[in-house]
Design an enzyme around this catalytic site. Structure first.
Site, mmCIF file in Angstrom:
data_model
loop_
_atom_site.group_PDB
_atom_site.id
_atom_site.type_symbol
_atom_site.label_atom_id
_atom_site.label_comp_id
_atom_site.label_asym_id
_atom_site.label_seq_id
_atom_site.Cartn_x
_atom_site.Cartn_y
_atom_site.Cartn_z
ATOM 1 C CE LYS A 1 -2.133 1.530 3.816
ATOM 2 N NZ LYS A 1 -1.865 2.992 3.908
ATOM 3 C CG ASP B 1 -4.738 4.544 1.747
ATOM 4 O OD1 ASP B 1 -5.897 4.958 1.586
ATOM 5 O OD2 ASP B 1 -4.183 4.465 2.870
ATOM 6 C CE LYS C 1 -7.696 6.942 4.082
ATOM 7 N NZ LYS C 1 -6.245 6.656 3.901
ATOM 8 C CG ASP D 1 -12.020 17.820 -5.717
ATOM 9 O OD1 ASP D 1 -12.901 18.635 -6.077
ATOM 10 O OD2 ASP D 1 -10.846 18.146 -5.492
ATOM 11 C CB THR E 1 -10.291 4.977 12.745
ATOM 12 O OG1 THR E 1 -9.032 5.405 12.211
ATOM 13 C CG2 THR E 1 -10.766 3.753 11.971
ATOM 14 N NE ARG F 1 -0.216 -2.987 15.629
ATOM 15 C CZ ARG F 1 -0.422 -2.230 14.565
ATOM 16 N NH1 ARG F 1 -0.785 -2.800 13.425
ATOM 17 N NH2 ARG F 1 -0.267 -0.934 14.611
ATOM 18 N NE ARG G 1 3.010 1.380 14.154
ATOM 19 C CZ ARG G 1 2.430 1.947 15.204
ATOM 20 N NH1 ARG G 1 3.153 2.552 16.120
ATOM 21 N NH2 ARG G 1 1.120 1.907 15.338
#
Length: 229
Positions: free
Chosen positions: A32, A59, A61, A64, A118, A178, A208
């Site tokens: 991504k 990505d 987003k 407009d 989020t 995770r 990560r």
């Protein structure tokens, strides 16, 4: 079956992204590219990653007026990306324009929608005039995306079961994934790979736990194993 894992290349430096990609097997994941990295590196990085065999989720987003979003989606599709996204809050005309733009591409990417970020809670939504609960706004925008013919949604893993039940035709892309040993970190709405897939997620965005690992290839293999756990 293709791996459900999407590795988030959240870097400011394209060389760091390419160095990480060199350690990963494109048969085991997709990648991504977000706003920061694309702003720095542009389409060239997309091409370089695709040359290494990776399918790319762009990505950005888009949000407009319909014509502008349609042209942006057309340009992204011309890059050969595997997936791209727009904001569902841009409205039905914008969503339909985006979908028509990718439909017209010889290489049609998946087109997915972001419902409610989020970072937005009920008070934040009220500041922009939305007084319904967050869950109601998420469902409203999900239904709008489905009606406009989009392919899927970005949602938290906690929302995946609800979204899959309401819109089984949509693919679900879930961030905040995770491994079990890392489930307690600064991300608040996390889920393990196996639990997210069981809840209805189709693609899992991982950052990560792989990009910051001492051995990213080993971390990727562990995440794949965790998908089946």
């Amino acid at each position: 079956m293709k791996s459900p894992l999407i590795v988030a290349l959240d870097y400011a430096d394209p060389s760091a992204a390419l160095d990480l990609a060199a350690l990963l097997d494109p048969s085991q994941c997709r990648v991504k590219i977000g706003k920061e990295l694309f702003t720095v590196a542009g389409p060239l990085l997309v091409e370089q990653l695709q040359d290494k065999g990776f399918e790319v989720f762009l990505d950005l987003k888009f949000h407009d007026i319909p014509q502008t979003v349609a042209k942006a989606c057309h340009a992204a599709a011309q890059l050969g990306v595997w997936m791209l996204n727009v904001h569902a809050s841009g409205g039905q005309a914008m969503l339909e324009a985006a979908r028509k733009a990718v439909d017209a591409s010889p290489h049609r990417p998946l087109l997915i929608a972001v419902t409610v970020l989020t970072s937005l809670d009920a008070p934040a939504l009220q500041q922009v005039g939305v007084f319904d609960p967050v869950s109601v706004q998420v469902e409203r925008l999900a239904a709008l995306s489905a009606a406009a013919g989009l392919d899927g949604l970005v949602c938290s893993a906690q929302e995946a079961a609800q979204m899959k039940l309401a819109h089984p035709e949509l693919c679900l892309v879930t961030p905040g994934i995770r491994p079990p040993e890392h489930i307690a970190d600064d991300q608040k709405r996390t889920m393990t790979p196996a639990a997210a897939l069981a809840a209805g997620a189709d693609y899992l965005v991982v950052g990560r736990p792989i990009t910051a690992a001492a051995d990213p290839a080993q971390a990727l293999a562990a995440m794949l194993a965790a998908c089946a756990a």
